[in-house]
Design a protein around this motif. Structure first.
Motif, PDB file in Angstrom:
ATOM      1  N   TRP A 256       0.829  -1.214   0.000  1.00 37.05           N
ATOM      2  CA  TRP A 256       0.000   0.000   0.000  1.00 37.05           C
ATOM      3  C   TRP A 256       0.864   1.266   0.000  1.00 37.05           C
ATOM      4  O   TRP A 256       0.463   2.321   0.486  1.00 37.05           O
ATOM      5  N   ASP A 257       2.063   1.148  -0.574  1.00 31.36           N
ATOM      6  CA  ASP A 257       2.963   2.299  -0.767  1.00 31.36           C
ATOM      7  C   ASP A 257       3.289   3.015   0.533  1.00 31.36           C
ATOM      8  O   ASP A 257       3.402   4.245   0.570  1.00 31.36           O
ATOM      9  N   LEU A 258       3.419   2.250   1.590  1.00 30.34           N
ATOM     10  CA  LEU A 258       3.882   2.816   2.854  1.00 30.34           C
ATOM     11  C   LEU A 258       5.249   2.212   3.155  1.00 30.34           C
ATOM     12  O   LEU A 258       5.477   1.026   2.892  1.00 30.34           O
ATOM     13  N   ASN A 259       6.143   3.026   3.672  1.00 29.36           N
ATOM     14  CA  ASN A 259       7.500   2.563   3.946  1.00 29.36           C
ATOM     15  C   ASN A 259       7.582   2.023   5.376  1.00 29.36           C
ATOM     16  O   ASN A 259       7.389   2.783   6.331  1.00 29.36           O
ATOM     17  N   PRO A 260       7.870   0.731   5.537  1.00 32.23           N
ATOM     18  CA  PRO A 260       7.922   0.163   6.891  1.00 32.23           C
ATOM     19  C   PRO A 260       8.879   0.924   7.804  1.00 32.23           C
ATOM     20  O   PRO A 260       8.621   1.060   9.004  1.00 32.23           O
ATOM     21  N   ASP A 261       9.953   1.440   7.246  1.00 31.00           N
ATOM     22  CA  ASP A 261      10.936   2.126   8.092  1.00 31.00           C
ATOM     23  C   ASP A 261      10.374   3.419   8.689  1.00 31.00           C
ATOM     24  O   ASP A 261      10.850   3.894   9.717  1.00 31.00           O
ATOM     25  N   ASP A 262       9.361   3.962   8.037  1.00 32.33           N
ATOM     26  CA  ASP A 262       8.739   5.176   8.583  1.00 32.33           C
ATOM     27  C   ASP A 262       8.001   4.899   9.889  1.00 32.33           C
ATOM     28  O   ASP A 262       7.591   5.833  10.579  1.00 32.33           O
ATOM     29  N   PHE A 263       7.792   3.611  10.181  1.00 33.85           N
ATOM     30  CA  PHE A 263       7.033   3.279  11.389  1.00 33.85           C
ATOM     31  C   PHE A 263       7.937   2.927  12.564  1.00 33.85           C
ATOM     32  O   PHE A 263       7.468   2.433  13.584  1.00 33.85           O
ATOM     33  N   GLN A 264       9.217   3.183  12.398  1.00 31.07           N
ATOM     34  CA  GLN A 264      10.129   2.933  13.508  1.00 31.07           C
ATOM     35  C   GLN A 264       9.759   3.854  14.678  1.00 31.07           C
ATOM     36  O   GLN A 264       9.612   5.068  14.495  1.00 31.07           O
ATOM     37  N   GLY A 265       9.538   3.241  15.832  1.00 29.07           N
ATOM     38  CA  GLY A 265       9.142   4.037  16.993  1.00 29.07           C
ATOM     39  C   GLY A 265       7.641   4.223  17.100  1.00 29.07           C
ATOM     40  O   GLY A 265       7.143   4.702  18.116  1.00 29.07           O
ATOM     41  N   ARG A 266       6.914   3.883  16.062  1.00 27.60           N
ATOM     42  CA  ARG A 266       5.443   3.947  16.138  1.00 27.60           C
ATOM     43  C   ARG A 266       4.835   2.717  15.439  1.00 27.60           C
ATOM     44  O   ARG A 266       3.901   2.801  14.656  1.00 27.60           O
ATOM     45  N   GLU A 267       5.410   1.569  15.810  1.00 27.06           N
ATOM     46  CA  GLU A 267       5.004   0.304  15.177  1.00 27.06           C
ATOM     47  C   GLU A 267       3.537  -0.038  15.422  1.00 27.06           C
ATOM     48  O   GLU A 267       2.920  -0.726  14.612  1.00 27.06           O
TER      49      GLU A 267
END
Ligand code: FES
Ligand SMILES: [Fe+2]
Length: 430
Positions: A256-267
């Motif tokens: 869904w065009d979301l970068n997993p790394d962007d969720f570091q700290g807000r998993e």
């Protein structure tokens, strides 16, 4: 064995072992309830048919010339020979291999050798024995009880709730049927609770929140139930203050065009983010059914148990079809169907389910693949379930087992067994 109603009593091992109990279940539960079968769209043309065996019965399901579907007991009315001997196909008529009587798609006897030697002539008189049949959610359902209530009445709220899902458009992408060394209820019990998830297959916690306080359970009249578990999120109980994202969630985010790394700290925000993203991009990517779904339906697992032998984990884009079928004679054997149906677009879910991510499998229904318990894999989650089913069945024989102690979060198991007892006492949905 107790003949007392089981409510609030521990579930005893005899329920899974006793031939007498098994025989009473057959007469009062199996022969009185609506049972899910295969797909209507797999028999599109007049004369297309498939056969399904349930315990001692074999059911012949046939597409009619008028486009309807009818179900017959798969037994020749001359002297009781098996009529259709292949699992599926297409026929103008069904010819018995014993004395050659020919039966029409509508079950009428069309030809009999030396017909004039019978009184009366079976042509025009003899008819295959028909049973109740309906189509819902793309599946054929049958009921052996001629007096049964409608399928809609039987299913209750499920009838409307499943309308949000594109079930009619789904295709079978995997169809493994396992011959299991356990009672059919040992299979079904497992799918009536999530209490075992953390221990029997802990990998599931990478993408499912199993905390019972966050699982919404609904018990329906008629013995059905729904359990909703949050998905697309790491389980707080496993990860606590140090969450990380497993392979499945990472793949979903990327889809869904979301970068997993962007969720570091807000998993723990992946679930909400995916809901918003699927809502935004889904329809333009061909997932128009998302418009009918709640946010929860976009990410969470809606796990339905349909009395007596079916469980399905429904996801936004597909469903896991879990069905137990009794052995003809042995209470300690059953067939466990582990089938997957996916909506007709390639997506993270179907890639996950089809072993090699080969979207060409979506083109047609996957053929049924028969296995014995222990052969091959059902995937890591269902392998964990299958092992405990087989082990539990052996242990239920122990004179040292005094019966179950169910937690409140296992109340679907209790309701399920109560309903079996109620059917034995004459309960029927009306
Ligand atoms: S049993 Fe079928 S034709 Fe005789
Ligand atoms: Fe499980």
């Amino acid at each position: 064995m107790t003949t007392q109603k089981n409510t609030d009593l521990p579930l005893q091992g005899e329920r899974y072992i006793s031939r007498e109990f098994f025989a009473r279940e057959w007469e009062n539960v199996w022969a009185k309830t609506w049972l899910i079968m295969g797909r209507a769209d797999e028999i599109p043309e007049a004369g297309d048919f498939f056969v399904e065996d349930i315990g001692p019965e074999s059911i012949l399901i046939v597409r009619q010339a008028d486009t309807g579907i009818r179900a017959f007991y798969n037994v020749c009315q001359h002297r009781g020979n098996r009529l259709a001997v292949v699992p599926d196909g297409s026929m103008d008529t069904f010819t018995c291999s014993y004395h050659g009587w020919k039966w029409g798609l509508d079950g009428a006897c069309l030809e009999a050798q030396d017909a004039e030697d019978f009184t009366p002539n079976p042509c025009g008189h003899a008819q295959l024995e028909e049973l109740r049949c309906d189509v819902f959610a793309g599946f054929v359902w049958i009921n052996m009880d001629p007096e049964c209530a409608s399928l809609k009445t039987f299913l209750g709220p499920i009838w409307d709730e499943w309308a949000a899902y594109p079930m009619e458009q789904m295709t079978r992408v995997q169809a493994i049927s396992v011959r299991m060394p356990c009672n059919w209820k040992t299979v079904q019990d497992n799918f009536h609770e999530t209490y075992h998830v953390a221990t029997a297959h802990p990998l599931g916690l990478n993408s499912v929140e199993d905390d019972y306080r966050l699982t919404a359970i609904t018990l329906y009249e008629g013995g059905h139930a729904l359990g909703v578990t949050q998905g697309s999120i790491p389980a707080r109980r496993k990860f606590g203050d140090n969450p990380s994202l497993g392979e499945q969630i990472r793949m979903e985010l990327q889809t869904w065009d979301l970068n997993p790394d962007d969720f570091q700290g807000r998993e723990y925000e992946t679930r909400i983010a995916l809901q918003a993203r699927k809502r935004q991009l889904g329809p333009e990517r061909g997932f128009s059914h998302y418009n009918k779904m709640s946010d929860a339906q976009l990410t969470d697992t809606f796990h339905y148990t349909v009395f007596p032998n079916f469980a399905t984990s429904i996801n936004s884009d597909g469903m896991l079809y879990l069905r137990a079928l009794p052995h003809p004679t042995d209470p300690e054997l059953c067939v466990f169907d582990c089938w997957f149906y996916a909506a007709g677009a390639e997506n993270a879910y179907t890639r996950l389910l089809t072993e090699n991510g080969d979207a060409s499998r979506l083109a047609g229904p996957a053929p049924r693949e028969w296995r014995n318990y222990g052969e091959g894999t059902l995937g890591v989650i269902l392998d964990g379930d299958a092992v405990v089913m087989a082990d539990q069945q052996r242990a239920l024989h122990s004179r040292g087992y005094k019966g179950s102690r169910l937690a409140h979060q296992e109340r679907r198991v209790q309701q399920y067994h109560d309903m079996i007892d109620r059917y034995m006492e004459g309960y029927r949905p009306r």
